[in-house]
Design an enzyme around this catalytic site. Structure first.
Site, PDB file in Angstrom:
ATOM      1  N   ASN A   1      -8.286   2.058   7.887  1.00  9.42           N
ATOM      2  CA  ASN A   1      -9.402   2.655   8.635  1.00  9.42           C
ATOM      3  C   ASN A   1     -10.615   1.749   8.516  1.00  9.42           C
ATOM      4  OD1 ASN A   1      -8.473   5.126   9.599  1.00  9.42           O
ATOM      5  ND2 ASN A   1      -8.974   6.229   7.717  1.00  9.42           N
TER       6      ASN A   1
ATOM      7  N   GLY B   1       1.533   4.676   3.965  1.00  9.21           N
ATOM      8  CA  GLY B   1       2.507   3.615   3.721  1.00  9.21           C
ATOM      9  C   GLY B   1       3.882   4.216   3.417  1.00  9.21           C
TER      10      GLY B   1
ATOM     11  N   ASN C   1     -10.839  19.267   8.946  1.00 15.75           N
ATOM     12  CA  ASN C   1     -11.366  18.636  10.167  1.00 15.75           C
ATOM     13  C   ASN C   1     -11.784  19.673  11.217  1.00 15.75           C
ATOM     14  OD1 ASN C   1     -10.645  16.338   8.866  1.00 15.75           O
ATOM     15  ND2 ASN C   1      -8.999  15.751  10.268  1.00 15.75           N
TER      16      ASN C   1
ATOM     17  N   GLY D   1       0.408   4.277  -0.514  1.00 17.41           N
ATOM     18  CA  GLY D   1      -0.294   5.562  -0.381  1.00 17.41           C
ATOM     19  C   GLY D   1       0.503   6.455   0.567  1.00 17.41           C
TER      20      GLY D   1
ATOM     21  N   GLY E   1       0.848  -1.194   0.000  1.00 19.30           N
ATOM     22  CA  GLY E   1       0.000   0.000   0.000  1.00 19.30           C
ATOM     23  C   GLY E   1       0.879   1.236   0.000  1.00 19.30           C
TER      24      GLY E   1
ATOM     25  N   ASN F   1     -13.705   8.236  13.002  1.00 16.72           N
ATOM     26  CA  ASN F   1     -13.799   8.312  11.538  1.00 16.72           C
ATOM     27  C   ASN F   1     -15.252   8.444  11.075  1.00 16.72           C
ATOM     28  OD1 ASN F   1     -11.077   6.029  11.305  1.00 16.72           O
ATOM     29  ND2 ASN F   1     -11.022   8.159  10.727  1.00 16.72           N
TER      30      ASN F   1
ATOM     31  N   LYS G   1     -11.426   4.148  17.097  1.00 17.86           N
ATOM     32  CA  LYS G   1     -10.993   4.929  15.935  1.00 17.86           C
ATOM     33  C   LYS G   1     -12.120   4.997  14.903  1.00 17.86           C
ATOM     34  CE  LYS G   1      -7.602   6.207  12.743  1.00 17.86           C
ATOM     35  NZ  LYS G   1      -6.746   5.604  11.745  1.00 17.86           N
TER      36      LYS G   1
ATOM     37  N   GLU H   1     -13.613   4.909   1.802  1.00 20.35           N
ATOM     38  CA  GLU H   1     -13.797   3.786   2.732  1.00 20.35           C
ATOM     39  C   GLU H   1     -15.174   3.837   3.411  1.00 20.35           C
ATOM     40  OE1 GLU H   1      -9.387   2.679   4.283  1.00 20.35           O
ATOM     41  OE2 GLU H   1     -10.020   4.689   4.787  1.00 20.35           O
TER      42      GLU H   1
HETATM   43  O1  PAF Z   1      -9.108   9.209   8.268  1.00 25.31           O
HETATM   44  C1  PAF Z   1      -8.567  10.245   8.716  1.00 25.31           C
HETATM   45  O2  PAF Z   1      -8.388  11.254   8.038  1.00 25.31           O
HETATM   46  C2  PAF Z   1      -8.053  10.240  10.151  1.00 25.31           C
HETATM   47  O3  PAF Z   1      -8.239   8.960  10.684  1.00 25.31           O
HETATM   48  C3  PAF Z   1      -8.670  11.314  11.067  1.00 25.31           C
HETATM   49  C4  PAF Z   1      -8.466  10.931  12.502  1.00 25.31           C
HETATM   50  C5  PAF Z   1     -10.133  11.532  10.797  1.00 25.31           C
HETATM   51  C6  PAF Z   1      -7.914  12.602  10.916  1.00 25.31           C
HETATM   52  O4  PAF Z   1      -7.979  13.179   9.668  1.00 25.31           O
END
Ligand code: PAF
Length: 301
Positions: A101, A13, A200, A10, A8, A186, A182, A264
Site C-alpha cells: 500500500n 502474502g 471500514n 503477512g 512478506g 487508503n 488506491k 504505513e
Molecule cells: O489497506 C486496506 O485495508 C485496504 O486497502 C482497504 C481498501 C482500505 C480496505 O480495507
C-alpha cells in the site's frame, strides 16, 4: 506450472501463496531470521466460502534467493527496501512485483535492483491473519500489474497465471495512476478507521460525515495536483463503494495499530502531506490524523 517466490509472509502474502498453490504452482515463502531453526507446518487458509484448506509452501531464507525466478513482494511499505536488500544472489532476470500500500518506495527499489524487471501491482484482495499459521481470505478483488522500469516492459505474460489463481489480473501501462487511485482510498479509510477504532463501513455513519467529507476534499485536491482527472463526485462514489464492499473489514492500518505493529502512515498520509506541501495545499485533517496515528504507533510518538 511455474515457481513463485513470496517475500512478506503477512496475511495477503499467505493468501496469495494459497491461491497460487491451489492452481498447482510451487510457492517459496521467504522467511525472516526469526523463523530459522523452527518447524514450518502447513498453513490453514480459510477461503471466501469458509472452507479450510491446508497450504504447503517451501520455506526459503535470504541466502537462497538465487533460486527465485519470479518474486511477489507483499511486505509492508516500510519493509520493502530492507527486505529486498537482505536477499543474497537474486538473479537479475527475476521480475520483482511490488504490492504494498502507499507510495514512495519504487524509486528506492529501482536504485537497489537496477537490472531486474521491476513491476508495481495494485490489488484489492482482502486478507486477515487469524493466528500465526491461519489466514483468512476476506475479499476477492482485482489485481493490476504494470512496468516500473524499462526492463519490465515485456512481462505481460505474468498476468495469465495470476489471473487464473486470483480470479482477476490485468496489465496496465499506466500503473502509477492506479497506484495513486488506491493511495487516495487508503488515505481516507485507513487513518480514519485506525483513529476511531471502527470497521471500514462504520465511516458511512452520520457522525463521521463532516470529517470524512473534509478528508475526501483534501485528498482529492492533492490527487488533482498529481494529474488525476477523477471528479470529486466520482472519487466520493468510488470511496463509498469500497467502504460498502469492505464494510465489515478492519483496514490494514487499523489491524497494524491494534496488533502493536508499525503502520504505513508515512507512505499513505505522509506521502499525501508531502505532495500537499509541494503544491502549497494546507490539508489540516490529513495532518491531524497523521500526528494522531504517529503518536499511537510503536516506537514513535
Ligand atoms: O489497506 C486496506 O485495508 C485496504 O486497502 C482497504 C481498501 C482500505 C480496505 O480495507
Amino acid at each position: 506450472m511455474s515457481d513463485w517466490g513470496i517475500l512478506g509472509a503477512g496475511a495477503l502474502g499467505c493468501v496469495f501463496a494459497g491461491l497460487l498453490r491451489q492452481q498447482g504452482h510451487q510457492v517459496s515463502l521467504l522467511l525472516s531470521e526469526r523463523h530459522r531453526g523452527h518447524l514450518h507446518p502447513g498453513m490453514d487458509m480459510i477461503t471466501l466460502g469458509g472452507h479450510h484448506e491446508l497450504i504447503h509452501t517451501r520455506p526459503l531464507f535470504a541466502e537462497q534467493a538465487g533460486r527465485l525466478s519470479r518474486l511477489l513482494v507483499t511486505t509492508k511499505a516500510y519493509q520493502v527496501v530492507d527486505a529486498l536488500r537482505g536477499l543474497r544472489g537474486l538473479p537479475t532476470d527475476c521480475p520483482v512485483i511490488l504490492l504494498h500500500n502507499g507510495m514512495g518506495v519504487t524509486d528506492a527499489v529501482r536504485e537497489l535492483l537496477p537490472h531486474n524487471p521491476i513491476l508495481v501491482g495494485v490489488t484489492s484482495h482482502g486478507a486477515m491473519k487469524e493466528s500465526q499459521w491461519q489466514i483468512r481470505h476476506t475479499g476477492k478483488g482485482e489485481t493490476w500489474i504494470g512496468p516500473a522500469n524499462q526492463a519490465a516492459r515485456n512481462y505481460q505474460h505474468l498476468c495469465q497465471p495470476l489471473a487464473t489463481a486470483f480470479g482477476h489480473a490485468q496489465w496496465s501501462e499506466n500503473i502509477d495512476a492506479l497506484q495513486r487511485q488506491k493511495l487516495a482510498i487508503n488515505a481516507v479509510i485507513n487513518p480514519l478507521t485506525a483513529r476511531y477504532d471502527v470497521h471500514n463501513g462504520d465511516l458511512l455513519e452520520p457522525r463521521y460525515l463532516d470529517v470524512l467529507e473534509q478528508l475526501i476534499e483534501e485528498v482529492h485536491q492533492v490527487m488533482r495536483c498529481l494529474g488525476d482527472t477523477e471528479t470529486l463526485e466520482q472519487f466520493r462514489r468510488r470511496l463509498h463503494r469500497v467502504m460498502e464492499l469492505t464494510a465489515t473489514n478492519y483496514s490494514s492500518m487499523h489491524q497494524d495499530l491494534a496488533h502493536g505493529r508499525p503502520t504505513e502512515i508515512d507512505y499513505i498520509t505522509g506521502y499525501i502531506l508531502g505532495q500537499a506541501r509541494q503544491h502549497q495545499l494546507p490539508a489540516p485533517v490529513c495532518r491531524q490524523l497523521y500526528q494522531e496515528i504517529i503518536k499511537r504507533s510503536p516506537g514513535k510518538g
